[in-house]
Design an enzyme around this catalytic site. Sequence first.
Site: not given
Length: 61
Positions: A32-34, A37
Amino acid sequence: MAWLENVDRHWDEIASRYNERTRRMFRYYLAVCAGAFRARNLPLWQVVFSKGSAGRYDAPG
């Protein structure tokens, strides 16, 4: 994605400390962070604090 790949690559080394549910949560969080970003919805900041003379790192101007 490098963080996710690193967790996957080294999971065997840390698996004894975590269960499968935790592994899935790690993978989900990192994926999810990737995505955030890449979509530019989540910035990543790195702040460095160091002792030194005041104003040493100020931009000219």
